[in-house]
Design a protein around this motif. Structure first.
Motif, PDB file in Angstrom:
ATOM      1  N   LEU A   1       0.896  -1.192   0.102  1.00  0.00           N
ATOM      2  CA  LEU A   1      -0.080  -0.106   0.044  1.00  0.00           C
ATOM      3  C   LEU A   1       0.774   1.194  -0.092  1.00  0.00           C
ATOM      4  CD1 LEU A   1      -2.829  -1.332   2.397  1.00  0.00           C
ATOM      5  CD2 LEU A   1      -3.105  -0.777   0.048  1.00  0.00           C
ATOM      6  N   LYS A   2       1.430   1.690   1.140  1.00  0.00           N
ATOM      7  CA  LYS A   2       2.285   2.769   1.250  1.00  0.00           C
ATOM      8  C   LYS A   2       3.406   2.650   0.301  1.00  0.00           C
ATOM      9  CE  LYS A   2       3.973   6.543   3.019  1.00  0.00           C
ATOM     10  NZ  LYS A   2       3.343   8.018   2.619  1.00  0.00           N
ATOM     11  N   SER A   3       4.149   1.588   0.162  1.00  0.00           N
ATOM     12  CA  SER A   3       5.178   1.326  -0.843  1.00  0.00           C
ATOM     13  C   SER A   3       4.785   1.470  -2.309  1.00  0.00           C
ATOM     14  CB  SER A   3       5.977  -0.167  -0.326  1.00  0.00           C
ATOM     15  OG  SER A   3       4.902  -1.296  -0.552  1.00  0.00           O
ATOM     16  N   GLU A   4       3.531   0.999  -2.623  1.00  0.00           N
ATOM     17  CA  GLU A   4       3.071   1.090  -4.060  1.00  0.00           C
ATOM     18  C   GLU A   4       3.974   0.069  -4.803  1.00  0.00           C
ATOM     19  OE1 GLU A   4       3.118   5.384  -5.139  1.00  0.00           O
ATOM     20  OE2 GLU A   4       1.230   5.694  -4.033  1.00  0.00           O
ATOM     21  N   ALA A   5       3.962  -0.933  -4.257  1.00  0.00           N
ATOM     22  CA  ALA A   5       4.904  -1.861  -4.906  1.00  0.00           C
ATOM     23  C   ALA A   5       4.451  -3.293  -4.634  1.00  0.00           C
ATOM     24  CB  ALA A   5       6.509  -1.869  -4.298  1.00  0.00           C
ATOM     25  N   ILE A   6       4.866  -4.182  -5.417  1.00  0.00           N
ATOM     26  CA  ILE A   6       4.908  -5.691  -5.125  1.00  0.00           C
ATOM     27  C   ILE A   6       6.230  -6.136  -4.463  1.00  0.00           C
ATOM     28  CG2 ILE A   6       4.856  -8.073  -5.932  1.00  0.00           C
ATOM     29  CD1 ILE A   6       2.927  -6.946  -8.146  1.00  0.00           C
ATOM     30  N   VAL A   7       6.208  -6.465  -3.283  1.00  0.00           N
ATOM     31  CA  VAL A   7       7.471  -6.979  -2.558  1.00  0.00           C
ATOM     32  C   VAL A   7       7.551  -8.302  -2.430  1.00  0.00           C
ATOM     33  CG1 VAL A   7       8.680  -6.773  -0.354  1.00  0.00           C
ATOM     34  CG2 VAL A   7       6.864  -4.470  -1.057  1.00  0.00           C
ATOM     35  N   ARG A   8       8.822  -8.826  -3.171  1.00  0.00           N
ATOM     36  CA  ARG A   8       9.180 -10.150  -3.195  1.00  0.00           C
ATOM     37  C   ARG A   8      10.146 -10.562  -2.084  1.00  0.00           C
ATOM     38  NH1 ARG A   8      12.766 -13.729  -6.652  1.00  0.00           N
ATOM     39  NH2 ARG A   8      13.604 -11.659  -7.468  1.00  0.00           N
ATOM     40  N   VAL A   9       9.703 -11.778  -1.302  1.00  0.00           N
ATOM     41  CA  VAL A   9      10.272 -12.137  -0.201  1.00  0.00           C
ATOM     42  C   VAL A   9      10.863 -13.661  -0.732  1.00  0.00           C
ATOM     43  CG1 VAL A   9      10.390 -12.886   2.010  1.00  0.00           C
ATOM     44  CG2 VAL A   9       9.389 -10.774   1.386  1.00  0.00           C
ATOM     45  N   THR A  10      11.928 -14.139  -0.531  1.00  0.00           N
ATOM     46  CA  THR A  10      12.408 -15.587  -0.810  1.00  0.00           C
ATOM     47  C   THR A  10      12.690 -16.106   0.634  1.00  0.00           C
ATOM     48  OG1 THR A  10      13.529 -14.904  -2.855  1.00  0.00           O
ATOM     49  CG2 THR A  10      14.295 -16.853  -1.745  1.00  0.00           C
ATOM     50  N   ILE A  11      12.484 -17.335   0.825  1.00  0.00           N
ATOM     51  CA  ILE A  11      12.389 -18.192   2.050  1.00  0.00           C
ATOM     52  C   ILE A  11      13.399 -19.471   1.975  1.00  0.00           C
ATOM     53  CG2 ILE A  11      11.046 -19.633   3.697  1.00  0.00           C
ATOM     54  CD1 ILE A  11       8.555 -17.812   2.867  1.00  0.00           C
ATOM     55  N   ASP A  12      14.372 -19.310   2.893  1.00  0.00           N
ATOM     56  CA  ASP A  12      15.192 -20.605   3.067  1.00  0.00           C
ATOM     57  C   ASP A  12      15.241 -20.965   4.500  1.00  0.00           C
ATOM     58  OD1 ASP A  12      17.321 -22.065   2.898  1.00  0.00           O
ATOM     59  OD2 ASP A  12      18.886 -20.695   2.752  1.00  0.00           O
ATOM     60  N   GLY A  13      14.532 -22.099   4.533  1.00  0.00           N
ATOM     61  CA  GLY A  13      14.111 -22.805   6.106  1.00  0.00           C
ATOM     62  C   GLY A  13      13.239 -21.876   6.484  1.00  0.00           C
ATOM     63  N   GLU A  14      13.803 -21.251   7.706  1.00  0.00           N
ATOM     64  CA  GLU A  14      13.135 -20.309   8.246  1.00  0.00           C
ATOM     65  C   GLU A  14      13.317 -18.904   8.483  1.00  0.00           C
ATOM     66  OE1 GLU A  14      12.299 -21.491  12.637  1.00  0.00           O
ATOM     67  OE2 GLU A  14      11.452 -23.305  12.026  1.00  0.00           O
ATOM     68  N   THR A  15      14.303 -18.649   7.470  1.00  0.00           N
ATOM     69  CA  THR A  15      14.840 -17.452   7.392  1.00  0.00           C
ATOM     70  C   THR A  15      14.275 -16.849   6.022  1.00  0.00           C
ATOM     71  OG1 THR A  15      16.843 -18.132   8.158  1.00  0.00           O
ATOM     72  CG2 THR A  15      16.904 -15.947   6.423  1.00  0.00           C
TER      73      THR A  15
END
Length: 384
Positions: A329-343
């Motif tokens: 919303l505020k960021s006006e973006a699609i934010v991509r997050v990559t997961i490795d285990g619990e990180t």
């Protein structure tokens, strides 16, 4: 990036009386494609859309509008679908019609009746309000007309005054045995640490709304017997990954948005800890100072102000498979997050030039997004 105290005040969901930062003024014809790995096509416009879901086994996207209407869009022929039977909602602030969910296993064609779950804000006594979740049947007499029948409330959030932080996101366990509901702390803070109410929690229920057996606080009676985790602020996204683990994304105060791995019985610390600070400038201890509270896998200051998120599992954007894609919303973006285990790590941020309320994966792997606010565009994103 350095922000002034005024900017920080406006940065997250509690910045104004209704609990969300007000939309920035921007042209709806903004070029969201420049420099990004996708092209967009406008598919329609909707009034204050809040959530959307494709009907399993079909190309129909069903959209909730916060004011209390449900709309459908048939992606196969780009036609709209009318809906009757939406519930009466308490509209105002963050309140109104909320989430929508279908059981993934019910994959018959569009004209076959199927179960539907909805959440919305409901008025109580005096000036009190609370979120509810209802279960009913969706029937379509034709490709252009559908109706929700026998909609029955199966869960209620404790009612308090105010119109913020309902959360009311819905998720099903991968085996469809359990219903998880995000219950915001309604901008009241301290109830999130009190198991005598269901605010600031994630609850785990049977599909009929009854508390699930084996919940971690069942021995404390109702409503603690609903609660799976607590110490949450305002969860606006909740999804299971391909390993069957539940994750959520929630708004922090002035800083401190969180992406959390949800584990049974854990306390996520709000309002005792937060990797942000309060809107009046008061410092809140960081999670690192109180190891008894579950710390976020990713935190954001400045905030991204998440709308919702998905775990992408399609082939169209193959490099993103398994990643979380968060509507900003505020960021006006699609934010991509990559997961490795619990990180977890933010690995991409794609400019959309306008506030994004909802992100959905289509049947063919395309990404669909809904902008926030009035006359909001529905966009289909495909690889450049």
């Amino acid at each position: 990036m350095l922000l002034s105290s005024a900017s920080l005040l406006l940065a997250s969901c509690g910045a104004v009386a209704n609990g969300e930062n007000t939309p920035d003024v921007a042209s709806s014809s903004a070029d969201v494609d420049a420099g990004e790995p996708f092209v967009s096509a406008e598919m329609g416009r909707f009034e204050e859309p809040w959530a959307a879901a494709f009907v399993p086994g079909t190309e129909m996207l069903v959209i909730t509008e916060k004011g209390g209407k449900i709309a459908g869009f048939n992606a196969a022929n780009r036609t709209t679908v009318s809906f009757a039977g939406a519930p009466e909602v308490d509209y105002g602030g963050q309140g109104g019609l909320g989430d929508i969910a279908f059981l993934p296993s019910e994959t018959a064609n569009m004209l076959t009746p199927r179960t539907i779950f909805l959440s919305w804000a409901e008025a109580g006594e005096g000036k009190t309000r609370g979120a509810v979740v209802g279960k009913g049947m969706m029937t379509c007499e034709s490709q252009q007309a559908c109706e929700i029948r026998d909609l029955e409330v199966i869960w209620r959030q404790d009612k308090v005054e105010g119109r913020g932080h309902y959360s009311h996101r819905i998720a099903f366990s991968p085996d469809e045995q359990y219903l998880y509901i995000a219950s915001g702390e309604r901008q009241k803070k301290t109830p999130a640490q009190d198991l005598s109410n269901n605010l600031g929690t994630i609850v785990r229920l049977m599909l009929n709304g009854q508390p699930a057996a084996g919940n971690p606080f069942a021995d404390r009676g109702s409503p603690a017997d609903q609660i799976w985790t607590y110490g949450h602020r305002n969860i606006l996204g909740m999804q299971f990954d391909d390993q069957g683990r539940l994750w959520e994304v929630e708004h922090g105060p002035a800083g401190g948005d969180e992406f959390n791995l949800v584990k049974e019985g854990q306390n996520y610390g709000w309002p005792i800890v937060s990797n942000g600070k309060d809107y009046n400038g008061t410092a809140i201890p960081d999670h690192s100072t109180r190891p008894e509270f579950a710390a976020p896998a990713v935190g954001w200051t400045p905030v991204i102000a998440p709308g919702n998120f998905i775990f992408y599992d399609g082939d169209m954007f193959g490099a993103w498979k398994g990643d979380a894609l968060i509507a900003g919303l505020k960021s006006e973006a699609i934010v991509r997050v990559t997961i490795d285990g619990e990180t977890a790590t933010e690995t991409g941020r794609y400019d959309m030039s306008l506030r994004i309320r909802q992100i959905v994966q289509g049947p063919d792997g395309a990404i669909w997004v809904l902008e926030d606010g009035e006359n909001a565009r529905l966009l289909k994103l495909t690889p450049r």
